[in-house]
Write a protein that holds these residues in place. Sequence first.
Motif, short mmCIF file in Angstrom:
data_model
loop_
_atom_site.label_atom_id
_atom_site.label_comp_id
_atom_site.label_asym_id
_atom_site.label_seq_id
_atom_site.Cartn_x
_atom_site.Cartn_y
_atom_site.Cartn_z
N ILE A 158 -12.82 84.34 -45.04
CA ILE A 158 -13.98 84.97 -45.18
C ILE A 158 -13.92 83.76 -43.58
N VAL A 159 -13.04 82.39 -43.42
CA VAL A 159 -13.18 80.94 -43.47
C VAL A 159 -11.79 81.64 -42.23
N VAL A 160 -10.64 82.85 -42.50
CA VAL A 160 -9.81 82.85 -41.57
C VAL A 160 -10.31 84.03 -40.78
N ARG A 161 -10.83 84.88 -41.40
CA ARG A 161 -11.37 85.99 -40.72
C ARG A 161 -12.34 85.94 -39.42
N LEU A 162 -13.02 85.21 -39.43
CA LEU A 162 -14.13 84.67 -39.17
C LEU A 162 -13.59 83.48 -37.83
N PHE A 163 -12.93 83.08 -38.40
CA PHE A 163 -12.95 81.16 -37.22
C PHE A 163 -11.30 81.80 -36.42
N GLY A 164 -10.76 82.21 -37.54
CA GLY A 164 -8.55 82.33 -36.73
C GLY A 164 -8.00 81.05 -36.98
N PRO A 165 -7.62 80.23 -35.43
CA PRO A 165 -7.16 79.59 -35.39
C PRO A 165 -7.74 78.36 -35.46
N TYR A 166 -9.23 78.38 -35.60
CA TYR A 166 -9.93 77.14 -35.26
C TYR A 166 -9.83 76.91 -37.29
N THR A 167 -9.33 77.11 -37.60
CA THR A 167 -9.54 77.27 -39.63
C THR A 167 -9.20 76.17 -40.00
N ALA A 168 -8.72 75.09 -39.67
CA ALA A 168 -8.13 73.47 -39.93
C ALA A 168 -9.05 72.98 -39.80
N ALA A 169 -10.45 73.22 -39.31
CA ALA A 169 -11.27 72.08 -38.39
C ALA A 169 -12.81 72.96 -39.64
N ILE A 170 -12.35 73.30 -40.92
CA ILE A 170 -13.88 73.72 -41.33
C ILE A 170 -13.23 73.14 -43.12
N CYS A 186 -16.12 77.26 -33.68
CA CYS A 186 -16.14 77.43 -31.80
C CYS A 186 -16.91 78.67 -31.82
N GLN A 187 -17.88 79.57 -32.38
CA GLN A 187 -18.64 80.16 -32.40
C GLN A 187 -20.32 79.70 -33.38
N THR A 188 -21.27 79.66 -32.66
CA THR A 188 -22.44 78.82 -33.19
C THR A 188 -22.92 80.30 -33.93
N ALA A 189 -22.81 81.29 -33.56
CA ALA A 189 -23.53 82.82 -33.78
C ALA A 189 -22.69 83.12 -35.24
N LEU A 190 -22.35 82.84 -35.71
CA LEU A 190 -21.28 82.86 -37.13
C LEU A 190 -21.16 82.41 -38.25
N PRO A 215 -19.45 70.53 -29.82
CA PRO A 215 -19.90 69.88 -29.05
C PRO A 215 -20.15 70.18 -27.88
N ARG A 216 -21.05 70.02 -27.30
CA ARG A 216 -22.18 70.51 -26.00
C ARG A 216 -21.77 69.55 -25.15
N ARG A 217 -21.22 69.79 -23.64
CA ARG A 217 -20.76 69.37 -22.66
C ARG A 217 -22.15 68.01 -22.25
N ARG A 218 -21.42 67.04 -21.24
CA ARG A 218 -22.87 65.97 -20.75
C ARG A 218 -23.64 66.47 -19.36
N ASP A 219 -24.92 67.39 -20.32
CA ASP A 219 -26.30 67.61 -18.82
C ASP A 219 -25.79 66.53 -17.36
N ARG A 220 -25.20 67.63 -17.02
CA ARG A 220 -25.12 66.74 -15.22
C ARG A 220 -26.64 65.86 -15.37
#
Length: 234
Positions: A158-170, A186-190, A215-220
């Motif tokens: 699940i984790v590796v297949r859905l999130f690939g290179p970002y698995t270290a953060a999970i 990386c993708q909230t939709a997942l 994290p969301r970027r700071r609003d201008r």
Amino acid sequence: MNGTPALVNDVMTHRVVALRPGAGFKDIVQVMHEWRVSALPVLDDAGHVVGVVSEADLLPEEEYGDGDIGRNGQVRHPAEVRKADAVTAAELMTAPALTVAPDATLAHAARLMARTRVKRLPVVGRDGLLRGVVSRSDLLKVFLRHDDDIAEEVRREIVVRLFGPYTAAIRVEVHDGVVTLAGRVCQTALITLAARLARAVPGVVDVHCALSGPPRRRDRAAGLPTSGAGATTP
């Protein structure tokens, strides 16, 4: 379980006892007692499952032994009384037999048992031949799976297949069959999909999902120009 859904073939009892249509009432009771089962499949001469005799099929012999005559002299439960007169498996059995395939998922078998209120199902191949029997207790065997085994499958499938290179953060943790997923993805939709897939892993009791998006970027700053002279950057 190699990352695939647990199947009936994984948990069913392969060595089973069956009846011939001509088996007598007392013989059936004796076999049930010796094998400690509540139901027995009935096979024809070719080995095909043609019915099932359960304890419920045998009880009318005791319950309606007196014919169950009402005050007006009429038989109150004629169908049950007729079954009380049965003496062979062919007469006692419930037919056609309710069966399940070896490659059916445990979820399918569980739903079938719940809907029909049976405790055991004959497992029948495409050729109609008996392969085994699956019971309610067999379906629960999957929950004996070790937590480490479950965690490994969740990470790999699940984790590796859905999130690939970002698995270290999970982070994936499993305690008593309860899976906890935590970290940023990386993708909230997942996130919802990851939780649903984890819940379907054999042996999982529940899933606690603490995943969050990036994290969301700071609003201008409101009112400041976004380009040209005087523009600012975060």
